[in-house]
Design a protein around this motif. Structure first.
Motif, PDB file in Angstrom:
ATOM      1  N   GLU A 128       0.876  -1.350  -0.015  1.00 26.96           N
ATOM      2  CA  GLU A 128       0.010  -0.228  -0.084  1.00 26.96           C
ATOM      3  C   GLU A 128       0.927   1.192   0.086  1.00 26.96           C
ATOM      4  O   GLU A 128       0.640   2.232  -0.896  1.00 26.96           O
ATOM      5  CB  GLU A 128      -0.904  -0.159   1.171  1.00 26.96           C
ATOM      6  CG  GLU A 128      -1.805   1.352   1.308  1.00 26.96           C
ATOM      7  CD  GLU A 128      -2.491   1.216   2.478  1.00 26.96           C
ATOM      8  OE1 GLU A 128      -3.771   1.983   2.445  1.00 26.96           O
ATOM      9  OE2 GLU A 128      -2.062   0.626   3.482  1.00 26.96           O
ATOM     10  N   LYS A 129       1.958   1.142   0.956  1.00 25.61           N
ATOM     11  CA  LYS A 129       2.966   2.457   0.977  1.00 25.61           C
ATOM     12  C   LYS A 129       3.379   2.551  -0.304  1.00 25.61           C
ATOM     13  O   LYS A 129       3.669   3.736  -0.845  1.00 25.61           O
ATOM     14  CB  LYS A 129       3.731   2.194   2.074  1.00 25.61           C
ATOM     15  CG  LYS A 129       4.446   3.285   2.209  1.00 25.61           C
ATOM     16  CD  LYS A 129       5.691   3.242   3.537  1.00 25.61           C
ATOM     17  CE  LYS A 129       6.356   4.261   3.652  1.00 25.61           C
ATOM     18  NZ  LYS A 129       7.505   4.010   4.696  1.00 25.61           N
ATOM     19  N   ARG A 132       1.315   3.999  -2.823  1.00 27.95           N
ATOM     20  CA  ARG A 132       0.951   5.573  -2.704  1.00 27.95           C
ATOM     21  C   ARG A 132       2.138   6.347  -3.076  1.00 27.95           C
ATOM     22  O   ARG A 132       2.037   7.627  -3.218  1.00 27.95           O
ATOM     23  CB  ARG A 132       0.611   5.784  -1.291  1.00 27.95           C
ATOM     24  CG  ARG A 132      -0.958   5.043  -1.136  1.00 27.95           C
ATOM     25  CD  ARG A 132      -1.715   5.520   0.095  1.00 27.95           C
ATOM     26  NE  ARG A 132      -3.065   4.992   0.355  1.00 27.95           N
ATOM     27  CZ  ARG A 132      -3.682   5.219   1.538  1.00 27.95           C
ATOM     28  NH1 ARG A 132      -3.380   5.814   2.371  1.00 27.95           N
ATOM     29  NH2 ARG A 132      -5.113   4.583   1.337  1.00 27.95           N
ATOM     30  N   ALA A 141      -0.002  12.365  -4.521  1.00 25.71           N
ATOM     31  CA  ALA A 141      -0.400  11.184  -3.511  1.00 25.71           C
ATOM     32  C   ALA A 141      -1.677  11.375  -3.020  1.00 25.71           C
ATOM     33  O   ALA A 141      -2.519  10.625  -2.676  1.00 25.71           O
ATOM     34  CB  ALA A 141       0.864  11.093  -2.482  1.00 25.71           C
ATOM     35  N   GLN A 142      -2.127  12.799  -2.630  1.00 28.62           N
ATOM     36  CA  GLN A 142      -3.503  13.045  -2.151  1.00 28.62           C
ATOM     37  C   GLN A 142      -4.394  12.661  -3.062  1.00 28.62           C
ATOM     38  O   GLN A 142      -5.485  12.367  -2.616  1.00 28.62           O
ATOM     39  CB  GLN A 142      -3.397  14.637  -1.804  1.00 28.62           C
ATOM     40  CG  GLN A 142      -2.466  14.875  -0.591  1.00 28.62           C
ATOM     41  CD  GLN A 142      -2.419  16.211  -0.118  1.00 28.62           C
ATOM     42  OE1 GLN A 142      -2.470  17.102  -1.085  1.00 28.62           O
ATOM     43  NE2 GLN A 142      -2.437  16.843   1.119  1.00 28.62           N
ATOM     44  N   GLU A 145      -5.280   8.994  -3.274  1.00 28.58           N
ATOM     45  CA  GLU A 145      -6.015   8.443  -2.182  1.00 28.58           C
ATOM     46  C   GLU A 145      -7.447   9.030  -2.399  1.00 28.58           C
ATOM     47  O   GLU A 145      -8.398   8.247  -2.072  1.00 28.58           O
ATOM     48  CB  GLU A 145      -5.510   8.998  -0.480  1.00 28.58           C
ATOM     49  CG  GLU A 145      -6.128   8.363   0.501  1.00 28.58           C
ATOM     50  CD  GLU A 145      -5.247   8.755   1.506  1.00 28.58           C
ATOM     51  OE1 GLU A 145      -5.762   8.565   2.720  1.00 28.58           O
ATOM     52  OE2 GLU A 145      -4.294   9.436   1.517  1.00 28.58           O
ATOM     53  N   TYR A 146      -7.518  10.093  -2.733  1.00 27.70           N
ATOM     54  CA  TYR A 146      -8.963  10.775  -2.934  1.00 27.70           C
ATOM     55  C   TYR A 146      -9.937  10.080  -4.037  1.00 27.70           C
ATOM     56  O   TYR A 146     -11.084   9.676  -3.878  1.00 27.70           O
ATOM     57  CB  TYR A 146      -8.928  12.198  -3.365  1.00 27.70           C
ATOM     58  CG  TYR A 146     -10.429  12.770  -3.452  1.00 27.70           C
ATOM     59  CD1 TYR A 146     -10.775  13.448  -2.239  1.00 27.70           C
ATOM     60  CD2 TYR A 146     -11.054  12.719  -4.525  1.00 27.70           C
ATOM     61  CE1 TYR A 146     -12.122  14.313  -2.530  1.00 27.70           C
ATOM     62  CE2 TYR A 146     -12.096  13.197  -4.881  1.00 27.70           C
ATOM     63  CZ  TYR A 146     -12.679  14.259  -3.585  1.00 27.70           C
ATOM     64  OH  TYR A 146     -14.159  14.766  -3.698  1.00 27.70           O
ATOM     65  N   TYR A 148      -9.405   6.892  -5.108  1.00 32.55           N
ATOM     66  CA  TYR A 148      -9.660   5.632  -4.402  1.00 32.55           C
ATOM     67  C   TYR A 148     -10.938   5.479  -3.494  1.00 32.55           C
ATOM     68  O   TYR A 148     -11.767   4.846  -3.462  1.00 32.55           O
ATOM     69  CB  TYR A 148      -8.573   4.755  -3.626  1.00 32.55           C
ATOM     70  CG  TYR A 148      -8.905   3.637  -2.942  1.00 32.55           C
ATOM     71  CD1 TYR A 148      -8.920   2.555  -3.784  1.00 32.55           C
ATOM     72  CD2 TYR A 148      -9.320   3.566  -1.587  1.00 32.55           C
ATOM     73  CE1 TYR A 148      -9.318   1.309  -3.138  1.00 32.55           C
ATOM     74  CE2 TYR A 148      -9.676   2.269  -1.080  1.00 32.55           C
ATOM     75  CZ  TYR A 148      -9.581   1.312  -1.810  1.00 32.55           C
ATOM     76  OH  TYR A 148      -9.785  -0.088  -1.329  1.00 32.55           O
ATOM     77  N   ASP A 149     -11.236   6.589  -2.725  1.00 31.15           N
ATOM     78  CA  ASP A 149     -12.177   6.640  -1.805  1.00 31.15           C
ATOM     79  C   ASP A 149     -13.666   7.257  -2.231  1.00 31.15           C
ATOM     80  O   ASP A 149     -14.421   7.140  -1.588  1.00 31.15           O
ATOM     81  CB  ASP A 149     -11.737   7.443  -0.573  1.00 31.15           C
ATOM     82  CG  ASP A 149     -10.609   6.779   0.525  1.00 31.15           C
ATOM     83  OD1 ASP A 149     -10.674   5.615   0.448  1.00 31.15           O
ATOM     84  OD2 ASP A 149     -10.007   7.688   1.105  1.00 31.15           O
TER      85      ASP A 149
END
Length: 247
Positions: A128-129, A132, A141-142, A145-146, A148-149
């Protein structure tokens, strides 16, 4: 079906799927989740005690030694899948050696069963790390994550830029430079990957999957899906769906 898109998507991503299929399929699925760095799904799948796992072959007359052998096999498979996913060979094998040696010193099946999810999650969180950190910059990177969510939403460059605190033009340039793909193409790819999983492992109607992933229409979803996979959603499901009982 009158379920909010966000709830439906989260139900799919987070719930346990009660699947009934050949033992080989869920094994491959499990290792794929580790390779993807999907910690939530790996946690779910590790809830079953390793010592009570069904289908383990008899590799030793000693129950303890038998479990140690299967633990070593799992460690080897984790290393292999993570190497294929981009983990450094040395890191993958060092982890495998560490956990196999640790298990070899244990005196009970319970100890090994406790160590098993620790090992699986260690590999998963590292993957995961790694995923990312594939992008060098914090803004990208932000955004990853956004995305994916929020696959259940329509995601735009201005929305991502506001989330990352930079201008849309700069984000588009930075994202393409670091990811090798445009923002819109990346979002489409992630939505189609999720659609593929939903077609394989759920009995949601194609129209529901299309709506859940915020495609403007089912026809557009079908067009993008065919472009990315070479098949229509219906053809893909016919080839890959496994009979399941989903509650």
């Amino acid at each position: 079906m009158n379920i909010p898109q966000e709830l439906l998507y989260q139900q799919y991503v987070r719930r346990e799927l009660e699947t009934y299929r050949a033992p080989y399929d869920p094994e491959l699925e499990f290792y794929s989740y580790v390779r993807q760095g999907n910690t939530e799904k790996v946690k779910e799948l590790c809830r079953e005690s390793f010592q009570e796992k069904k289908g383990l072959g008899i590799l030793s007359d000693s129950p303890l030694q038998n479990l140690k052998y299967h633990f070593a096999i799992t460690a080897a498979m984790l290393a292999r899948y993570c190497i294929e996913g981009g983990m450094e060979v040395t890191e993958a094998y060092d982890l495998s050696d560490y956990y196999i040696h640790k298990a070899d010193l244990m005196k009970s099946k319970k100890e090994i069963s406790t160590l098993h999810p620790q090992m699986c999650l260690d590999y998963t969180t590292r993957m995961e790390k790694m995923h990312r950190n594939h992008a060098c910059s914090r803004p990208v990177a932000q955004c990853l994550e956004y995305i994916y969510d929020h696959l259940h939403n329509r995601i735009t460059v201005p929305t991502l830029a506001a989330h990352a605190g930079i201008s849309p033009g700069y984000l588009s340039h930075l994202f393409a430079k670091e990811m090798g793909i445009s923002v819109s193409s990346y979002i489409q790819s992630k939505k189609i990957e999720t659609a593929q999983n939903m077609l394989c492992h759920s009995d949601y109607a194609i129209s529901v999957i299309s709506t859940t992933l915020a495609f403007p229409s089912q026809s557009y979803f079908t067009s993008v899906f065919r472009e990315k996979t070479g098949k229509t959603p219906m053809q893909y499901r016919a080839e890959h769906f496994r009979t399941s009982s989903i509650k």
